[in-house]
Design a protein around this motif. Structure first.
Motif, PDB file in Angstrom:
ATOM      1  N   THR A 102       0.788  -1.236   0.000  1.00  0.00           N
ATOM      2  CA  THR A 102       0.000   0.000   0.000  1.00  0.00           C
ATOM      3  C   THR A 102       0.816   1.280   0.000  1.00  0.00           C
ATOM      4  N   TYR A 144     -15.631  -0.643  -6.219  1.00  0.00           N
ATOM      5  CA  TYR A 144     -14.233  -1.011  -6.035  1.00  0.00           C
ATOM      6  C   TYR A 144     -13.982  -2.455  -6.497  1.00  0.00           C
ATOM      7  N   ILE A 184      -5.028   0.475  -6.879  1.00  0.00           N
ATOM      8  CA  ILE A 184      -5.171   1.383  -5.734  1.00  0.00           C
ATOM      9  C   ILE A 184      -5.077   2.840  -6.202  1.00  0.00           C
ATOM     10  N   SER A 188      -8.181   5.642  -6.231  1.00  0.00           N
ATOM     11  CA  SER A 188      -8.065   6.822  -5.369  1.00  0.00           C
ATOM     12  C   SER A 188      -8.287   8.113  -6.155  1.00  0.00           C
ATOM     13  N   ALA A 250      -4.782  -3.020   1.778  1.00  0.00           N
ATOM     14  CA  ALA A 250      -6.039  -2.998   1.068  1.00  0.00           C
ATOM     15  C   ALA A 250      -6.520  -4.436   1.121  1.00  0.00           C
TER      16      ALA A 250
END
Lengths: 310, 287
Positions: A102, A144, A184, A188, A250
């Protein structure tokens, strides 16, 4: 300043006590029975009693809670119900994996999204701005999970650019981490760019911007020199507080891509009733969250002289 | 004089502002359509999603039941989507109707009374935000037993925090304002000051938060169902998405396509309406 920090650290005690009580109540008194989950429904009463005393579950509740508090103070949460491994080792190993998953995308995403938001804010009100805003709302309207499935299917399965899932220790992990990292960052983009854009537009209305313009500063200079500096304050707050949760990883990514990080550990612990893992993890994250909140406030006062800590 | 003031109220101006935006109006209509589907579902008027309408995994074709094809058991993907719409909308509203009243009550009491009450409320939400959201929701749902209702209670019992903070901050500001002092001088009691004087002035925050809460609950449902908490009978978008991983590899793309399209419109509409509500109701932005 020192007084403020000490007071804030002292205020962490009631909060962490609250978290401990909440976690203890949820997992120990009303949750499913871990002994039942471990031994199944057909275990003999002797086996159940034996495991119960081995895990310390036969003690009265208040003693179990005192034990838990002792664990919190000594940072020693004992062993996992499932594997018997020491939790500190399990967490350290998992946290390293989760952070390598992450942290790089997080840092890249902050830089990328702040730059994009600056560009969008620079062209505010234009067709480009409206198009970008519309695009980001649309991108945010897809789950997601769908992004993970679609990226995994198209890039890893159809085009074979990345391994579909899996993990190897050390630097050989990198190929496995690229695709989740891309997802990711991509996910975002919508919420972050929109938020940073609002921050920038709020700043653009300020008096100091008008002053800078009337002094004859060109628009890019106003934007990058004056506005960016001031807008960094809310951006900093937003970013620093997110850091402790990075350790959690995540967990959806970890599940889909079979990456053995903290998130994966947590979901497995929930499914198997491995309460020492859940209690330990929750306390670590709660402590991390409180500390990073404090760091944010101190940084806040440091970068913005108008803010007084008292 | 009084009618003029009423005509110029924040609510009326907001409504006029909203109705001028074509996209917002279209999105309102979309939300109403989804609400109607959910209402039909609540009245048991939707077609049975468990019924077989054809062979296993028939691709989309031009009949109502098979417009999105069929699933592994030959059930209509469209009918499953409609049932999922009912589930999603119910979850959205249930969570919101739990979280918003708690947020308003605790927020106004804490902001208005201050002191010990405020200390307790601040402590309570500080504890809640220190624990990762999904861990809390999953833990509470396990404690209450898997299923839709316990998932909603879990989400609702955490979801009030954001609104509570906003309302508390507004109450702290408003209770010192002149109109409140004037009402107090006229002999208004605490009940009157909180609910009749201050609350109407901060209630727009609840409306904005509620629209975002519905959206958040729908999105969370999908993830929670994938993780095994939540709706278990297959009538949810989340379970359809988690089935899709295996289906895609075998070339069965239509169930996933159906869910993505169905979810897209309602979440997009809620996003747009939420933004429009914020723009219209936030007095700081009135120009």
């Amino acid at each position: 300043m020192v007084g403020y920090i000490i007071r804030r650290l002292l205020y962490m005690i009631p909060i962490l006590l609250g978290v401990a009580l909440l976690v203890f109540t949820l997992f120990t008194t009303v949750g499913e029975d871990p002994v039942r989950i471990a031994l199944g429904n057909h275990a003999s009463p002797e086996a159940i009693t034996e495991l119960r005393s081995k895990w310390g579950l036969n003690q009265p509740l208040h003693l179990q809670f005192l034990d838990f508090l002792k664990q919190i103070i000594t940072f020693d949460y004992g062993r996992s119900f499932n594997t018997g491994e020491k939790l500190s080792a399990l967490f350290a190993q998992g946290a390293l994996v989760s952070l390598s998953l992450t942290l790089p995308p997080f840092l890249l995403a902050v830089m990328l999204n702040v730059s994009m938001a600056l560009v969008v804010a620079y062209y505010r009100g234009s067709i480009f701005d409206r198009f970008a805003t519309a695009f980001f709302i649309m991108a945010m309207s897809i789950s997601y999970l769908v992004y993970i499935i679609a990226f995994q299917y198209i890039l890893a399965f159809q085009f074979d650019l990345f391994p579909i899932n899996g993990y190897e220790a050390g630097f050989r992990a990198i190929p496995y981490l690229v695709l989740p990292g891309i997802i990711i960052i991509f996910v975002s983009m919508g919420p972050d760019v929109r938020m940073y854009r609002t921050v920038f537009l709020d700043e653009i209305k300020s008096d100091y911007v008008r002053t800078a313009r009337s002094k004859g500063a060109a628009e890019p200079r106003v934007l990058f020199k004056h506005i960016l500096k001031n807008a960094m304050i809310p951006i900093l707050t937003y970013t620093v507080v997110a850091i402790p949760f990075l350790v959690l990883g995540a967990f959806l990514m970890e599940r889909f891509f079979s990456i053995p990080g903290i998130g994966d550990l947590m979901i497995n612990a929930i499914n198997t009733g491995d309460f020492p893992v859940l209690k330990g993890l929750t306390m670590y994250i709660a402590i991390g969250y409180s500390i990073f909140n404090l760091i944010t406030d101190i940084l806040y006062a440091y970068v913005d002289p108008r803010v007084k800590l008292d | 004089m009084s009618t003029q003031v009423a005509n110029n109220s924040l609510g009326r101006r907001a409504l006029q502002k909203l109705l001028r935006q074509k996209l917002t109006v279209i999105c309102f209509v979309v939300i109403i359509i989804y609400l109607s589907i959910a209402l039909l579902g609540a009245l048991n008027l939707l077609p049975d999603f468990q019924a077989r309408v054809g062979e296993s995994y028939e691709p989309p074709s031009l009949s109502i039941a098979k417009i999105f094809g069929t699933d592994i058991f030959g059930r209509s993907v469209l009918f499953k989507l409609l049932a999922g719409t009912k589930t999603a909308i119910s979850i959205g509203f249930l969570v919101t109707s739990i979280a918003v009243p708690i947020g308003i009550t605790l927020g106004s009491l804490a902001g208005y009374y201050g002191g010990k009450i405020d200390g307790f409320v601040v402590w309570l939400f500080s504890v809640i935000v220190s624990v990762p959201y999904l861990l809390m929701v999953i833990a509470i749902s396990y404690v209450l037993g898997k299923g839709m209702l316990s998932m909603c209670i879990a989400m609702g019992s955490i979801g009030w925090v954001g609104l509570c903070r906003l309302i508390r901050a507004e109450f702290l500001k408003h209770k010192e304002r002149e109109y409140v002092l004037a009402a107090r001088l006229l002999g208004a009691n605490d009940y009157n000051l909180i609910f009749k004087q201050i609350l109407p002035n901060v209630l727009h925050l609840a409306i904005i938060t509620a629209s975002l809460q519905v959206l958040g609950a729908i999105k969370s449902e999908v993830i929670l169902t994938y993780l095994g908490v939540g709706v278990q009978d297959g009538s949810s978008w989340g379970s359809m998405i988690s089935d899709a991983t295996g289906e895609l590899v075998n070339g069965h793309w239509w169930p996933l396509a159906g869910v993505v399209i169905t979810m897209f419109f309602i979440i997009y509409a809620l996003n747009v309406v939420g933004d429009a509500l914020r723009d219209a109701l936030d007095p700081k932005l009135v120009d």
